[in-house]
Design an enzyme around this catalytic site. Sequence first.
Site, PDB file in Angstrom:
ATOM      1  CE  LYS A  26      -3.034   0.652   3.524  1.00 10.75           C
ATOM      2  NZ  LYS A  26      -2.977   1.995   4.131  1.00 10.75           N
ATOM      3  CB  SER A  27       3.764   2.308   2.040  1.00 11.83           C
ATOM      4  OG  SER A  27       3.164   2.208   3.302  1.00 11.83           O
ATOM      5  NE  ARG A 127      -5.588   7.994  11.195  1.00  8.60           N
ATOM      6  CZ  ARG A 127      -4.907   7.205  10.397  1.00  8.60           C
ATOM      7  NH1 ARG A 127      -5.439   6.762   9.279  1.00  8.60           N
ATOM      8  NH2 ARG A 127      -3.673   6.866  10.705  1.00  8.60           N
ATOM      9  CB  SER A 172       5.094   9.867  11.678  1.00  6.19           C
ATOM     10  OG  SER A 172       4.248   9.943  10.547  1.00  6.19           O
ATOM     11  CG  ASP A 320       0.525  -0.065   9.412  1.00 10.77           C
ATOM     12  OD1 ASP A 320       0.138   0.767  10.255  1.00 10.77           O
ATOM     13  OD2 ASP A 320       0.921   0.253   8.280  1.00 10.77           O
ATOM     14  CE  LYS A 347      -0.303   3.945  13.100  1.00 10.40           C
ATOM     15  NZ  LYS A 347       0.458   4.710  12.091  1.00 10.40           N
ATOM     16  NE  ARG A 351      -5.111  -0.235  13.126  1.00  4.91           N
ATOM     17  CZ  ARG A 351      -4.453  -0.081  11.986  1.00  4.91           C
ATOM     18  NH1 ARG A 351      -3.136  -0.040  11.985  1.00  4.91           N
ATOM     19  NH2 ARG A 351      -5.118   0.025  10.856  1.00  4.91           N
TER      20      ARG A 351
END
Length: 439
Positions: A26-27, A127, A172, A320, A347, A351
Amino acid sequence: MNNKKVNFRVFPGGTLRGRARVPGDKSISHRSIMLGSIAEGVTHISGFLEAEDCLATMNAFRAMGVEIEGPANGEVTVHGVGLYGLKAPGQPLYLGNSGTSMRLLSGLLAGQNFDSVLTGDASLTRRPMRRVTDPLRQMGAVIKTSANGTAPLFIRGGGTLDSLHYDMPVASAQVKSCLLLAGLYAEGETSIIEPAPTRDHTERMLAGFGYPVSREGNRIAVHSGGVLQAAEIDVPSDISSAAFFMVGAAIAENADVTLLHVGVNPTRTGVIDILQLMGANIEIFNRKEVGGEPVADIRIRSSRLKGVDIPEALVPLAIDEFPVLFVAAACAEGETRLSGAEELRVKESDRIQVMADGLQTLGVHAMPTPDGMVIRPHTITGGSVDSHGDHRIAMAFSVAALRALGPIYISNCENVNTSFPTFVSLANSLGLKVLVRQE
Ligand code: S3P
């Protein structure tokens, strides 16, 4: 958009056996569209992740005048418009559930000569965005947010960006990448210091597009004034998707799974390190490098896992994968403790809380802490849990059924489509027993 609620019913008694190639990373898929769009020339992408998050990025660039063909079987062709060729979108850019799209685009759009608005779904508009808007404002960007710093983001174009030397308070990759993209448009050099290593796909891909990026220790820098040249991109399989089957195979009886062509960039392999610390039976082979990213095949078999204290240095490298690692911990022998992971609370869902609630419902002693969790393993009973619209929670609880006494009912699973639309069919083909109900 499909407003139907999707629930999973996952039955016990399954296992995981066979070979599978999970969808693209995905990234890397997001970045391939972004950098391909601002490059000179035609970029061809294969292995692109055809999931809602990456399609949101693709649609945003189409709305800014970039011609993009595909996706068809993971093949995408991007007709780059160069660093200064994007056009004002006619309407707000809707980014769905995708934090990566919003945070990276905010940096890129702060450097354009037109105004833009970034918005998203209920989760994304909750977020935290100050982590990007604060440093971008230090560069001179003009960005309006809601009173508590969240999206929609109103980004004013047409100004100039100053360079910035930024000591990043959170580890991040989204913030780092946002600032590197803004740095392409700022005066002189922009540099970022990371408190701990985070995924470095932006740096690798910029270099792959011929744009110089320097790295000295934990300091990463770009200079404006360069040009990106179109490239060929082969997106490896997403280790974050592979992780569900890695944990599944480790906890199930009689399991033996080989996952093919998985991205094993060392800034992403924390899940392998943690599972190995827990005693998992993992083999990594056929290592090679594809377009600047390391890939390998990964075989994982039934394992006797033991509880561990997860080293904090591994947290950003497995950020993740914690929902499914909590499931591994629930099936291990002895307590597992995680700390230094407060980022999990911001997230797609909180989570820590959502996993602790669900595990407790299933009979596991999961004690949330402000920055992690303590898990005392216990037989998983089965029962009903809520994924809170978080794709990785839905998939993590699906895998838990491999060790449950009864079925697990998981609600709000529609967002599995944001990262892994083929999860159910692939999981069932390997031997998990998932039934999808739409209501
Ligand atoms: C991502 C970075 C991580 C990760 C997210 C994807 C990226 O977020 O959780 O799923 O592609 O840069 P943070 O940068 O917020 O840790």
